[in-house]
Design a protein around this motif. Structure first.
Motif, PDB file in Angstrom:
ATOM      1  N   TRP A  48     -13.745 -37.878  -4.877  1.00  5.67           N
ATOM      2  CA  TRP A  48     -14.150 -39.140  -4.212  1.00  5.67           C
ATOM      3  C   TRP A  48     -13.077 -39.576  -3.229  1.00  5.67           C
ATOM      4  O   TRP A  48     -11.908 -39.648  -3.567  1.00  5.67           O
ATOM      5  N   SER A  49     -13.498 -39.866  -1.997  1.00  9.16           N
ATOM      6  CA  SER A  49     -12.554 -40.319  -0.972  1.00  9.16           C
ATOM      7  C   SER A  49     -12.635 -41.836  -0.874  1.00  9.16           C
ATOM      8  O   SER A  49     -13.603 -42.383  -0.331  1.00  9.16           O
ATOM      9  N   PHE A  50     -11.628 -42.514  -1.408  1.00 10.17           N
ATOM     10  CA  PHE A  50     -11.620 -43.983  -1.359  1.00 10.17           C
ATOM     11  C   PHE A  50     -11.399 -44.483   0.059  1.00 10.17           C
ATOM     12  O   PHE A  50     -11.788 -45.595   0.405  1.00 10.17           O
ATOM     13  N   LYS A  52     -12.674 -43.093   2.855  1.00 10.55           N
ATOM     14  CA  LYS A  52     -13.929 -43.024   3.593  1.00 10.55           C
ATOM     15  C   LYS A  52     -15.055 -43.786   2.901  1.00 10.55           C
ATOM     16  O   LYS A  52     -15.830 -44.491   3.531  1.00 10.55           O
ATOM     17  N   ASN A  53     -15.157 -43.624   1.605  1.00 10.16           N
ATOM     18  CA  ASN A  53     -16.308 -44.166   0.872  1.00 10.16           C
ATOM     19  C   ASN A  53     -16.077 -45.555   0.299  1.00 10.16           C
ATOM     20  O   ASN A  53     -17.017 -46.209  -0.140  1.00 10.16           O
ATOM     21  N   GLY A  54     -14.834 -46.008   0.242  1.00 13.16           N
ATOM     22  CA  GLY A  54     -14.551 -47.318  -0.298  1.00 13.16           C
ATOM     23  C   GLY A  54     -14.494 -47.314  -1.812  1.00 13.16           C
ATOM     24  O   GLY A  54     -14.281 -46.271  -2.452  1.00 13.16           O
ATOM     25  N   TYR A  56     -15.388 -47.580  -5.848  1.00  8.11           N
ATOM     26  CA  TYR A  56     -16.361 -46.886  -6.697  1.00  8.11           C
ATOM     27  C   TYR A  56     -16.778 -47.821  -7.825  1.00  8.11           C
ATOM     28  O   TYR A  56     -15.937 -48.378  -8.544  1.00  8.11           O
ATOM     29  N   ASP A 213     -10.711 -48.819  -7.194  1.00  2.00           N
ATOM     30  CA  ASP A 213     -10.364 -48.690  -5.785  1.00  2.00           C
ATOM     31  C   ASP A 213      -8.855 -48.561  -5.671  1.00  2.00           C
ATOM     32  O   ASP A 213      -8.122 -48.681  -6.669  1.00  2.00           O
TER      33      ASP A 213
END
Length: 703
Positions: A48-50, A52-54, A56, A213
């Protein structure tokens, strides 16, 4: 018909709320009765790319151990499975949020209980600090993390504790909303354990979905969540105070006061809904916060309704509004005087019923907005603004409930300030419009005043001219009366000598009769001239009273004797009734005799043949009264003012059937007023007339 439509709308909204609550209750019960499941897999966020994706949302992958507070030492390794000694504790896999108890309930115990939640998280292999934002837990909670340290041994940290949810007595925080849970740096896998128990609110559990996050981003969000409510409370308080100060400078300050109350209550609502109260009062009890939170909710509904009602109807109360204000008053009284003495969290039972009342308020406000928009074009802008504010609230509630946007305190507070500004704009438009209407009305009044002032000046000028003409007429009458008296005295004197044949007989008998007619006519004309002269002097203020004690019964008897020939000629019977011990009065006897003579003469002249004239004399504490009552022709009530005018004749100038110049009554009234008294007349056509003269008690001579 309008009332029927309103009642139908209220019933429909109530049915909708009831159906939703029942469905939610069954869904909750079904979730609680779900069979045990196997251990969930870890929430693997390694890819998971925090950036890019913000953030979780940790919705899935949770184990719930119902009705048990499981200590962190009973978990095996860094996962959520229990060791062999505790393997028999039932558990189930759940998806958050996990809310205990239905919304509609009659007891808070439906949401009471305890549960231990656990999830295992695999973090990305990056050199970053991570944190978890838990959200609100109801109501007692303790949070641990388990992980394997650098030696590969299990490590446990207690990061937060509110009240006493476990066997540990220490309390780290009073705020039921945990702060950020910072995860150990460099750890690949952690287990998050939350021990939650509830004995206050009617619905317990994990109310919000935790968010994972980057720590710096969650720190920034937490700072906003702390700063925004503080700033919002200050801004709303300033708006409330400023509006009140401005409103008190205007005559019609009701709108300002209502908006000031609305913003003030909104500020209190923000204060008690958010967690900033614990920043100022760290030991503030949670159950009292619930009481105050619901109290502001009960207050904001009538405040909002009153403001909207004033905005569109010009008043904050009408008959049908008793439902809203009455229900709010009862709920407010319960929150203040009853809830603090009942079981903790009792006030939370009123949430759903109050939502129904909000639905009623919404229907009423919608009705007012629609009616104002289509019936009163002056209110169209305000209606659009209020409708926009309501639409924002509806869109936010639907979007947050459906998961389109996150139901965050930040969004709700931003919505509050937006709705407040929209309502402020609507109020400003309404106030400006009212001010413009008032200014226009003021200009119209000023113009009308100018016209009236011009007319008043013209009337004053006309009055001056009338008064000048009246004085000239009075002077003319007085002068002419004075000039007429000298020849009249000569005519009366010589005709009297001729009538009595003082110097010898005149020969023809007809000459003696002519002399008698000349003498009678001259005497009558002299009496008329004297009356006119007296009236003119009184009106000019040149006539003074020769005051002495006057015996009214003696004056009345004298007048009856003097008018007896006239009464006998007209076939009228005169009668005098006087009270015993009637006091004398202080006055001018000659003028009072003149009053009696004029009143009795009129009563005889305007009477019927065979009629009666009664003279009544009596007194009381207020004064002494003279009543002359006849059974004559009478007159209409509308003719009485004319009868009191100088030279006033009721039956007209061309068809006069009774002799008289119209001086008797005006002269009698003027003389009575000279004696500080009053003269009144009551009459019925064909029945008779009653004339009452009243002398004040101050003129009565006391023995």
């Amino acid at each position: 018909m309008r009332l029927f439509l309103r009642l139908t709308a209220y019933f429909s909204v109530w049915c909708l709320f009831a159906a939703c609550s029942v469905v939610a209750g069954f869904a909750q019960l079904s979730a609680n009765d779900a069979p045990p499941a196997q251990d969930p897999p870890s929430q693997d966020l390694s890819s998971w790319s925090f950036t890019k994706n913000g953030a979780y949302r940790l919705e899935k992958g949770w184990l719930a151990y119902r009705d048990a507070i499981v200590g962190p030492e009973k978990f095996a390794g860094d996962g959520c499975s229990l060791d062999e000694s505790s393997a028999d504790i039932p558990h189930e896999e759940i998806t958050l949020p996990d809310v205990w108890g239905p919304g509609w309930t009659l007891t808070t115990k439906t949401g009471h209980g305890q549960t231990t939640y656990c999830t295992s998280i695999v973090l990305p292999d990056t050199m970053s600090f991570y944190a978890v934002r838990i959200g609100t837990l109801r109501t007692a909670s303790t949070i641990y993390i388990r992980y394997l340290d650098s030696r590969g041994l299990p490590a446990v940290r207690r990061l937060y504790q509110h009240q006493n949810s476990s066997d540990q007595a220490a309390q780290l925080a009073y705020n039921p909303a945990p702060p950020l849970i910072t995860l150990p740096y460099g750890v690949k896998r952690v287990s998050l354990i939350a021990q939650v128990s509830n004995a206050v609110h009617k619905q317990g559990g994990m109310i919000e979905v935790p968010v994972l996050d980057l720590k710096w981003r969650l720190d920034a969000r937490q700072n906003r969540d702390t700063a925004v409510p503080n700033a919002l409370v200050i801004v709303l308080m300033m708006i409330s105070g400023g509006t009140l100060v401005v409103g008190l400078r205007h005559r019609n300050s009701l709108g300002h006061i209502l908006f000031s109350i609305l913003t003030f209550v909104s500020a209190l609502r923000v204060l008690f809904v958010s967690d900033i109260i614990w920043d100022y009062f760290p030991g503030f009890p949670l159950e009292r916060k619930y009481d105050l939170e619901y109290l502001t909710l009960f207050l904001i509904a009538p405040a909002y309704y009153a403001f909207i009602s004033f905005l569109f109807r010009g008043t904050y109360f009408k008959g049908t509004d008793i439902v809203v204000y009455g229900a709010s008053a009862l709920l407010t009284a319960f929150a203040i005087f009853v809830a603090p003495f009942m079981a903790p969290g009792t006030i939370t039972l009123l949430r759903e019923p109050f939502q129904m009342m909000w639905a009623v308020v919404g229907v009423q406000v919608t009705y007012m907005v629609i009616v104002s928009y289509f019936r009163n074009k002056h209110h169209s802008k305000e209606a659009i603004i209020v409708a926009t504010a309501a639409l924002l609230i509806i869109v936010y509630e639907i979007s947050s409930a459906s998961g389109v946007i996150e139901a965050s305190l930040e969004w709700s507070q931003f919505l509050i300030i937006m709705v407040t500004l929209l309502h402020m704009r609507a109020f400003v438009l309404n106030f400006k419009r009212v001010e413009q209407e008032r200014d226009a009305l003021t200009r119209d009044i000023q113009e009308a005043n100018k016209v009236l002032e011009g007319r008043a000046a013209m009337l004053d000028l006309a009055l001056v001219r009338v008064e000048s003409a009246s004085r000239a007429k009075s002077d003319f009458l007085a002068t002419m009366s004075h000039e007429l008296r000298t020849p009249l005295n000569a005519i009366i004197g010589f005709s009297d000598l001729m009538k009595r044949e003082v110097f010898g007989p005149m020969g023809q008998r007809r000459y003696a009769e002519y002399a008698k007619d000349i003498n009678d006519s001259g005497t009558h004309l002299l009496s008329l001239v004297n009356d006119i002269l007296d009236l003119s002097r009184i009106e000019a203020g040149a006539e003074t009273l020769n005051e002495d004690e006057v015996d009214l019964p003696e004056v009345a008897s004298w007048v009856l004797k003097l008018t007896a020939p006239l009464a006998q000629e007209r076939g009228v019977t005169c009668h005098l009734e006087a009270s015993e011990d009637l006091p004398a009065i202080l006055g001018d006897e000659r003028k009072i005799r003149q009053v009696f003579f004029n009143l009795v003469t009129n009563a005889i002249k305007f009477n019927k043949k065979g009629g009666r004239v009664n003279i009544g004399l009596f007194s009381d504490d207020l004064g002494l009264y003279v009543e002359v009552i006849d059974t004559g022709i009478g007159m209409a009530e509308s003719d009485i003012p004319r009868a009191l005018e100088r030279f006033g004749q009721i039956d007209g100038d061309l068809n006069r059937t009774h002799e008289g110049a119209g001086i008797g009554l005006p002269l009698a009234q003027a003389i009575i007023q000279q004696h500080d008294g009053t003269l009144s007349i009551s009459s019925i056509v064909g029945v008779g007339t009653t004339v009452q003269a009243k002398f004040p008690a101050a003129r009565m001579v006391q023995d």
